[in-house]
Write a protein that holds these residues in place. Structure first.
Motif, PDB file in Angstrom:
ATOM      1  N   ALA A 135       0.846  -1.195   0.000  1.00 35.00           N
ATOM      2  CA  ALA A 135       0.000   0.000   0.000  1.00 35.00           C
ATOM      3  C   ALA A 135       0.879   1.242   0.000  1.00 35.00           C
ATOM      4  N   ASN A 136       0.693   2.102  -0.999  1.00 30.67           N
ATOM      5  CA  ASN A 136       1.390   3.377  -1.013  1.00 30.67           C
ATOM      6  C   ASN A 136       0.529   4.387  -0.263  1.00 30.67           C
ATOM      7  N   LEU A 137       0.451   4.154   1.046  1.00 33.25           N
ATOM      8  CA  LEU A 137      -0.467   4.918   1.881  1.00 33.25           C
ATOM      9  C   LEU A 137      -0.118   6.399   1.905  1.00 33.25           C
ATOM     10  N   TRP A 138       1.165   6.704   1.913  1.00 33.30           N
ATOM     11  CA  TRP A 138       1.570   8.104   2.012  1.00 33.30           C
ATOM     12  C   TRP A 138       1.096   8.904   0.795  1.00 33.30           C
ATOM     13  N   GLN A 139       1.291   8.335  -0.402  1.00 33.17           N
ATOM     14  CA  GLN A 139       0.817   9.030  -1.607  1.00 33.17           C
ATOM     15  C   GLN A 139      -0.701   9.122  -1.628  1.00 33.17           C
ATOM     16  N   ALA A 140      -1.359   8.061  -1.157  1.00 27.60           N
ATOM     17  CA  ALA A 140      -2.824   8.084  -1.116  1.00 27.60           C
ATOM     18  C   ALA A 140      -3.323   9.188  -0.188  1.00 27.60           C
ATOM     19  N   LEU A 141      -2.656   9.365   0.954  1.00 24.82           N
ATOM     20  CA  LEU A 141      -3.052  10.435   1.879  1.00 24.82           C
ATOM     21  C   LEU A 141      -2.790  11.802   1.266  1.00 24.82           C
ATOM     22  N   ASP A 142      -1.681  11.928   0.527  1.00 22.32           N
ATOM     23  CA  ASP A 142      -1.403  13.192  -0.172  1.00 22.32           C
ATOM     24  C   ASP A 142      -2.537  13.533  -1.140  1.00 22.32           C
ATOM     25  N   ARG A 143      -2.955  12.529  -1.913  1.00 22.40           N
ATOM     26  CA  ARG A 143      -4.025  12.773  -2.887  1.00 22.40           C
ATOM     27  C   ARG A 143      -5.337  13.090  -2.181  1.00 22.40           C
ATOM     28  N   LEU A 144      -5.614  12.365  -1.095  1.00 21.98           N
ATOM     29  CA  LEU A 144      -6.854  12.598  -0.356  1.00 21.98           C
ATOM     30  C   LEU A 144      -6.882  14.008   0.219  1.00 21.98           C
ATOM     31  N   GLU A 145      -5.786  14.421   0.833  1.00 24.30           N
ATOM     32  CA  GLU A 145      -5.730  15.773   1.399  1.00 24.30           C
ATOM     33  C   GLU A 145      -5.835  16.830   0.299  1.00 24.30           C
ATOM     34  N   GLY A 146      -5.236  16.547  -0.850  1.00 19.16           N
ATOM     35  CA  GLY A 146      -5.338  17.489  -1.964  1.00 19.16           C
ATOM     36  C   GLY A 146      -6.767  17.667  -2.432  1.00 19.16           C
ATOM     37  N   LEU A 169      -9.442  17.188  -0.628  1.00 12.43           N
ATOM     38  CA  LEU A 169     -10.193  17.880   0.420  1.00 12.43           C
ATOM     39  C   LEU A 169      -9.871  19.367   0.460  1.00 12.43           C
ATOM     40  N   GLN A 170      -8.660  19.735   0.059  1.00  8.39           N
ATOM     41  CA  GLN A 170      -8.330  21.155  -0.028  1.00  8.39           C
ATOM     42  C   GLN A 170      -9.103  21.827  -1.154  1.00  8.39           C
ATOM     43  N   GLN A 171      -9.336  21.086  -2.240  1.00  2.61           N
ATOM     44  CA  GLN A 171     -10.108  21.630  -3.344  1.00  2.61           C
ATOM     45  C   GLN A 171     -11.591  21.754  -2.996  1.00  2.61           C
ATOM     46  N   ARG A 172     -12.086  20.760  -2.227  1.00  5.38           N
ATOM     47  CA  ARG A 172     -13.501  20.781  -1.839  1.00  5.38           C
ATOM     48  C   ARG A 172     -13.659  19.998  -0.551  1.00  5.38           C
ATOM     49  N   ASN A 173     -14.056  20.682   0.522  1.00  2.00           N
ATOM     50  CA  ASN A 173     -14.061  20.029   1.824  1.00  2.00           C
ATOM     51  C   ASN A 173     -15.175  18.988   1.941  1.00  2.00           C
ATOM     52  N   LEU A 174     -15.041  18.140   2.950  1.00  2.00           N
ATOM     53  CA  LEU A 174     -15.967  17.025   3.122  1.00  2.00           C
ATOM     54  C   LEU A 174     -17.387  17.508   3.388  1.00  2.00           C
ATOM     55  N   ARG A 175     -17.520  18.564   4.162  1.00  2.00           N
ATOM     56  CA  ARG A 175     -18.861  19.056   4.498  1.00  2.00           C
ATOM     57  C   ARG A 175     -19.642  19.443   3.251  1.00  2.00           C
ATOM     58  N   SER A 176     -18.980  20.120   2.314  1.00  2.00           N
ATOM     59  CA  SER A 176     -19.677  20.524   1.089  1.00  2.00           C
ATOM     60  C   SER A 176     -19.982  19.315   0.213  1.00  2.00           C
ATOM     61  N   ARG A 177     -19.111  18.297   0.256  1.00  2.00           N
ATOM     62  CA  ARG A 177     -19.369  17.081  -0.518  1.00  2.00           C
ATOM     63  C   ARG A 177     -20.608  16.355   0.002  1.00  2.00           C
ATOM     64  N   VAL A 178     -20.707  16.246   1.334  1.00  2.00           N
ATOM     65  CA  VAL A 178     -21.880  15.597   1.922  1.00  2.00           C
ATOM     66  C   VAL A 178     -23.141  16.394   1.615  1.00  2.00           C
ATOM     67  N   ALA A 179     -23.040  17.732   1.678  1.00  2.00           N
ATOM     68  CA  ALA A 179     -24.201  18.574   1.381  1.00  2.00           C
ATOM     69  C   ALA A 179     -24.690  18.356  -0.044  1.00  2.00           C
ATOM     70  N   ARG A 180     -23.745  18.183  -0.980  1.00  2.00           N
ATOM     71  CA  ARG A 180     -24.126  17.973  -2.380  1.00  2.00           C
ATOM     72  C   ARG A 180     -24.810  16.630  -2.567  1.00  2.00           C
ATOM     73  N   VAL A 181     -24.269  15.581  -1.932  1.00  2.00           N
ATOM     74  CA  VAL A 181     -24.894  14.263  -2.031  1.00  2.00           C
ATOM     75  C   VAL A 181     -26.293  14.290  -1.420  1.00  2.00           C
TER      76      VAL A 181
END
Length: 316
Positions: free
Chosen positions: A131-142, A144-156
């Motif tokens: 598992a390339n966990l570190w790169q996966a976390l980098d992508r995940l954080e990136g 979330l910086q573009q669009r936070n989780l709260r706004s994603r849940v609101a859209r769904v």
């Protein structure tokens, strides 16, 4: 499978918190093994000051992504334990600059050796886990910086509330429509069998009571689709009695029901979902494959004469 695994991605925060607590506990023991009287939470602040003497607490917070209040608390603890010194910036009396004390400098070589050992150990662990966990976390954080989780849940939520299709669980009084929808499609292609009648006439007794479930799809308050999860002896669930009214087809209702049923099986701790069908039902088979089902290599005994296709979906 534990409960957080059953919940899946919705419990990502709790899963990460559990991992964080585990690593924090392990780190405390590792510091002790190296003879370091050091708290795991101090590490990013202390190590950043070691690399950038004269850095301010605000800059530290920005660099490591912690709140200013959290960094201030850690700085106070490091100062109190004699590892950091705090001075006033001569160009800005409001700004406090951090440097290591002599005691902090003495700790640094052993801390660096421990850091190198931990780094190699973590790299080996990630390789073993494939598992390339570190790169996966980098992508995940990136993301979330573009669009936070709260706004994603609101859209769904917005899309769900705007959707004409609403899913719900079986309620008393639903048996007639449950039977009608299934009898309609079965009678079109085949003949109702004894196993059909048992489940359709007495769903509470033969599906719900043993631990299964029935989902219904509504459009404008009218039930137009249904499917069932029947508990199996091996702990898995059979996806059965999926039906969509002809007038409601083309709205992805079968797919929505299938997705919800699979998630329900995961929530119930199942490792597999099984189904039976017939080779003449091409659209249904395409739907099952879209949901991830694969044909069984070895057929099982079936109570249905029409069942000449058997499939399963393995759940993680």
């Amino acid at each position: 499978m534990d409960f957080l695994q059953q919940l899946g991605p919705v419990a990502l925060g709790s899963r990460l918190r559990r991992m964080s607590e585990y690593f924090t506990s392990e780190a405390a023991g590792i510091y002790a093994d190296y003879g370091l009287d050091f708290q795991p939470r101090w590490y990013p602040v202390f190590y950043l000051v070691a690399h950038r003497p004269g850095i301010s607490s605000n800059e530290i917070a920005d660099q490591i992504g912690h709140t200013h209040a959290s960094v201030s608390q850690i700085v106070k603890e490091l100062v109190r334990n004699g590892l950091l010194a705090m001075t006033t910036d001569p160009q800005d009396q409001r700004r406090r600059l951090m440097t290591l004390t002599e005691q902090g400098q003495a700790v640094l070589p052993q801390l660096r050796a421990q850091t190198d050992d931990v780094r190699r150990s973590m790299q080996a662990l990630l390789t073993e886990a494939d598992a390339n966990l570190w790169q996966a976390l980098d992508r995940l954080e990136g993301q979330l910086q573009q669009r936070n989780l709260r706004s994603r849940v609101a859209r769904v939520r917005e899309l769900r509330e705007q959707s004409p299709v609403q899913l719900r669980d079986f309620r008393p009084g639903d048996q007639p429509i449950f039977r009608q929808l299934n009898e309609e499609w079965i009678s079109t292609y085949f003949t109702l069998e004894a196993a059909d009648l048992k489940a359709l006439d007495h769903p509470e007794e033969y599906i719900l009571a043993p631990g299964g479930g029935i989902l219904l799809a509504e459009v404008n308050g009218q039930v137009v689709g249904t499917c069932a999860l029947i508990k199996m002896a091996d702990g898995g669930y059979e996806l059965a009695k999926m039906a969509v009214a002809p007038a409601a087809q083309g709205q992805q209702i079968g797919y929505l029901l299938g997705q919800a049923a699979i998630q329900r099986a995961r929530d119930l701790g199942s490792r597999r979902v099984y189904l039976e069908s017939n080779s003449k039902l091409a659209p249904a088979l395409a739907l099952y494959r879209k949901l991830g089902f694969q044909d069984l290599a070895q057929p099982l005994a079936s109570p249905y004469a029409r069942a000449n296709v058997q499939m399963e979906l393995r759940l993680n």
